[in-house]
Enzyme design. Structure first.
Site, short mmCIF file in Angstrom:
data_model
loop_
_atom_site.label_atom_id
_atom_site.label_comp_id
_atom_site.label_asym_id
_atom_site.label_seq_id
_atom_site.Cartn_x
_atom_site.Cartn_y
_atom_site.Cartn_z
N HIS A 290 6.60 -55.46 46.84
CA HIS A 290 7.40 -56.65 47.16
C HIS A 290 8.85 -56.43 46.78
O HIS A 290 9.39 -57.15 45.92
CB HIS A 290 6.92 -57.88 46.38
CG HIS A 290 5.62 -58.43 46.83
ND1 HIS A 290 4.90 -59.31 46.06
CD2 HIS A 290 4.92 -58.22 47.95
CE1 HIS A 290 3.80 -59.61 46.70
NE2 HIS A 290 3.78 -58.97 47.85
N THR A 445 11.59 -55.34 41.43
CA THR A 445 10.29 -55.97 41.69
C THR A 445 9.59 -56.33 40.39
O THR A 445 9.78 -55.68 39.37
CB THR A 445 9.36 -55.06 42.51
OG1 THR A 445 8.13 -55.74 42.72
CG2 THR A 445 9.06 -53.75 41.80
N PHE A 446 8.80 -57.39 40.49
CA PHE A 446 7.93 -57.80 39.38
C PHE A 446 6.46 -57.65 39.79
O PHE A 446 5.59 -57.98 39.01
CB PHE A 446 8.16 -59.29 39.06
CG PHE A 446 9.02 -59.54 37.85
CD1 PHE A 446 8.51 -59.38 36.57
CD2 PHE A 446 10.32 -59.96 37.97
CE1 PHE A 446 9.28 -59.63 35.45
CE2 PHE A 446 11.11 -60.22 36.86
CZ PHE A 446 10.59 -60.06 35.60
N HIS A 447 6.20 -57.19 41.03
CA HIS A 447 4.85 -57.31 41.57
C HIS A 447 4.24 -56.01 42.06
O HIS A 447 3.88 -55.90 43.23
CB HIS A 447 4.84 -58.31 42.75
CG HIS A 447 5.52 -59.60 42.46
ND1 HIS A 447 6.28 -60.27 43.40
CD2 HIS A 447 5.59 -60.35 41.35
CE1 HIS A 447 6.77 -61.37 42.87
NE2 HIS A 447 6.37 -61.44 41.62
N PRO A 448 4.09 -55.00 41.22
CA PRO A 448 3.37 -53.81 41.69
C PRO A 448 1.89 -54.13 41.87
O PRO A 448 1.28 -54.75 41.01
CB PRO A 448 3.58 -52.79 40.57
CG PRO A 448 3.88 -53.59 39.36
CD PRO A 448 4.53 -54.87 39.82
#
Lengths: 517, 179
Positions: A290, A445-448
């Protein structure tokens, strides 16, 4: 029955080696691990949660300055990054390494997985138990446990309100977000630990409840390997770390089931180290991020964007194009880093930060990333951005900038290195040229997600729909690694809901076996 | 400060000297108003602690960035001198050119880390117009201590409700915990 929560055993204070035995060993105390710990401890199982990061209480992180939070609570002090391959930016990956994981450091934003995504999970991956209807109970459970509420409009910052005015002029609307908060005072620093103990992150909800049911949490404990005997997981081994992250003692936990919840960045490292998925290359692949970015704008008026909720509103008006717009802010010292110039020019920008507004966006990406395990077990992350995603980024940047101009911005700062501040919509035309090198995009990003994906085909998936790995009995993956695709929305709630469903399944099958026995 | 563990993992004294010169150039309002020495001391001390916690990749990248910054003035402004030996005006021109060049990523890395630490100094923060408590946390809203000492109290673990009393909740300050 509730009891006094068990104390968190801090590895940095524990003398010598540590051995333990439990029904369940859970690796990682973030959004997924804490949920599973609560559900399985409540069912009467003995549970040990092993967390690599330190134990930072809400009282402590409430007082941290941003760089202290970076140093103590973020992986690599916030400098983890995916190396861009080809026409791809370097993507900064912000991930927690602390008791409670990233949930202590997010904006607390709650979204359910869009129905179109779940449809594709069913059609393309055969995950028939992951329809909106079959996830409903898990969603409701998470919403109850973490106090999900809608952010009222009066909590929006002036920055978000201005962007909303611009959006309205361009024909789209902002919607109010939901977050897991109770008593938010709008200090606008959620990403660095709530200063008012208002964020209902898992350290103060699920994990605290799990500890009340007897779960034991060990912090400063890096799990380095899985123990497998006769094709069955029998425990984990690792090391305790001192306050300076140096090894200080060995850890050995024997368990009947091992649940891995280390995040999409760490989970594949453990699986690869144990030889899981050796023949398929599925472990570590399919990393989605994301990619996110923000645009800043200066106005001829006081905005004081730090007054209000850090994240309060979003727009899904461009969802069909794979772009979600999210309100966002960051502490002054983090924002100052993106301002242009040197000396007097930079000073002119930094001394007027009252007039600065920001808004962000993220794209629903295709998943061109991979986690590589280096000798010694450390990870290296690579990411190749598809052409479609690059075009989405260019479009997203343009939408944000145009919206700010519609709101009356006098100057807009784009997340493109080397581009001077923009003073009119006409100057945005260069964004139509897709030859702009993507490596110049400022991306975070914070959403891997998605490095040990779930599916019916063992040749392309790592875990079954139950979360158990195809290769090793009794070894489960329960975090965002199992997502078969990017979801296009903030991942905290989806991870917690999927972990809830998986943990319920583990609990119920265990109980069925007991009854049968 | 002063821990051997930090010394091994953070910037060398040469790199710190380059970082100090960059910070002094980046954050000066104009030639008549240089950055106060005390703010630079604070920023460098915090930078040193910060870098001790970053990953190996970043540490290597930062080392390379400082090397390039120190040795590339000839390529961008035609001066055969190291960055730290340039005049204030030449330093500013050099950094401006570097930021706009194709090697701007070097500048981005260094500027980002320096901004992180510099704007946590209460005076620098106040200079941005920030007037809320959230950034520094409620612990700093109490008492009438001067801003800098308020920042440092975290290292000595006070009770936020009463700065005169030590807190029983926080552990004694250590380099790794508070550094």
């Amino acid at each position: 029955m509730y009891r006094t929560p068990t104390p968190i055993l801090e590895g940095r204070d524990h003398p010598g080696p540590l051995t333990a035995e439990a029904d369940v060993a859970i690796v990682g105390s973030g959004a997924a691990g804490s949920v599973a710990a609560k559900i399985l401890a409540e069912a009467g199982h003995s549970v040990i949660v092993l967390e690599e990061g330190g134990n930072h209480t809400p009282d402590e992180y409430a007082r941290y300055r941003p760089t202290e939070t970076f140093r103590h609570m973020y992986r690599d002090a916030g400098t983890t990054a995916a190396i861009g391959l080809g026409d791809t930016p370097l993507i900064s990956i912000l991930a927690g390494r602390t008791v409670g994981g990233s949930s202590t450091l997010t904006g607390g934003v709650i979204f359910r997985i869009p129905e179109a995504i779940l449809d594709s999970w069913v059609k393309d991956h055969g995950l028939v138990d992951y329809t909106p209807e079959k996830l409903e109970e898990a969603y409701l459970s998470v919403e109850r446990e973490t106090f999900v509420e809608t952010v009222p409009e009066n909590m929006r910052s002036a920055s978000t309100a201005l962007f909303g005015e611009g959006a309205k002029k361009l024909g789209y609307e902002l919607k109010s977000m939901k977050r897991n908060t109770r008593g938010c005072l709008g200090s606008s620093r959620c990403n660095f630990g709530c200063p008012n103990k208002a964020k209902m992150s898992v350290d103060v909800t699920y994990l605290a409840t799990a500890r009340s049911y007897g779960a034991q949490v060990i912090s400063d404990c890096r799990v380095t390997g899985l123990e497998i005997e006769g094709g069955r997981a029998t425990g984990v081994k690792g090391e305790l770390l001192d306050a300076e992250r140096r090894k200080r003692g060995k850890v050995h936990v024997r368990a009947r089931k091992v649940l891995i919840a280390g995040s999409a960045l760490s989970t594949p490292l453990l699986l690869k180290g144990a030889g899981v998925g050796r023949w398929t290359r599925a472990v570590g692949g399919n990393l989605t991020l994301h990619p996110g970015f923000r645009v800043a704008a200066y106005f001829d008026r006081d905005v004081s964007a730090w007054k209000g909720a850090l994240q309060s509103a979003y727009s899904d008006a461009f969802e069909d194009e794979g772009i979600t717009l999210n309100s966002v802010f960051a502490p002054i010292n983090v924002l100052a880093a993106m301002l242009p110039g040197v000396g007097p020019e930079l000073h002119a920008y930094t001394s007027n930060m009252r007039e600065l507004a920001t808004f962000g966006a993220m794209i629903h990406d295709e998943g061109g990333g991979r986690v590589w395990r280096m000798p010694g077990g450390k990870g290296v992350y690579t990411y190749r951005m598809g052409r479609r995603d690059k075009l989405r980024m260019l479009k997203g940047i343009r939408i944000l900038a145009e919206t700010f101009f519609a709101a009356g911005a006098k100057e807009v700062l784009l997340p493109v290195f080397g581009v001077r501040p923009i003073r009119s919509v006409d100057e945005l035309r260069f964004l139509e040229d897709e030859r702009i090198p993507a490596r110049r995009f400022e991306c975070v990003t914070f959403h891997p997600l998605g490095t040990a994906r779930m599916g019916l085909d063992p040749s392309t998936s790592v875990v079954k729909p139950s979360g158990e790995t195809y290769d090793v009995e009794g070894l489960y993956v329960i975090d965002g690694s199992v997502f078969p695709s990017s979801i296009g929305v903030n991942s905290q709630m989806p991870i917690m809901a999927v972990a809830t469903k998986l943990a319920w399944g583990i609990r119920d099958r265990w109980q069925s076996k007991r009854v049968a026995a | 400060m002063g821990s051997s563990a930090i010394d091994m993992k953070t910037l060398s004294s040469r790199q710190l000297a380059v970082a100090r010169a960059i910070a002094a150039t980046l954050f000066e309002a104009d030639a008549l108003h240089p950055v106060p020495r005390e703010r630079l001391d604070f920023a460098l001390q915090e930078l040193r602690a910060y870098v001790s916690r970053v990953g190996l990749q970043t540490r290597l990248a930062l080392g390379a960035a400082f090397f390039v910054l120190q040795h590339a003035p000839f390529l961008l402004i035609g001066k055969i001198r190291r960055f730290t030996r340039l005049s204030g005006e030449a330093r500013r021109k050099y950094l401006e050119k570097l930021e706009r060049s194709r090697f701007g990523i070097v500048m981005v890395l260094v500027k980002t880390l320096l901004s992180f630490v510099y704007f946590e100094h209460p005076d620098a923060l106040a200079g941005t117009g920030y007037d809320s408590q959230g950034l520094l946390g409620p612990a700093y809203a109490v008492g009438a201590a001067p801003p800098t000492s308020r920042l440092r109290v975290l290292e000595s673990s006070p009770n936020p409700s009463n700065p005169e009393e030590p807190s029983s909740e926080l552990r004694p300050a250590t380099v790794a915990k508070g550094a």
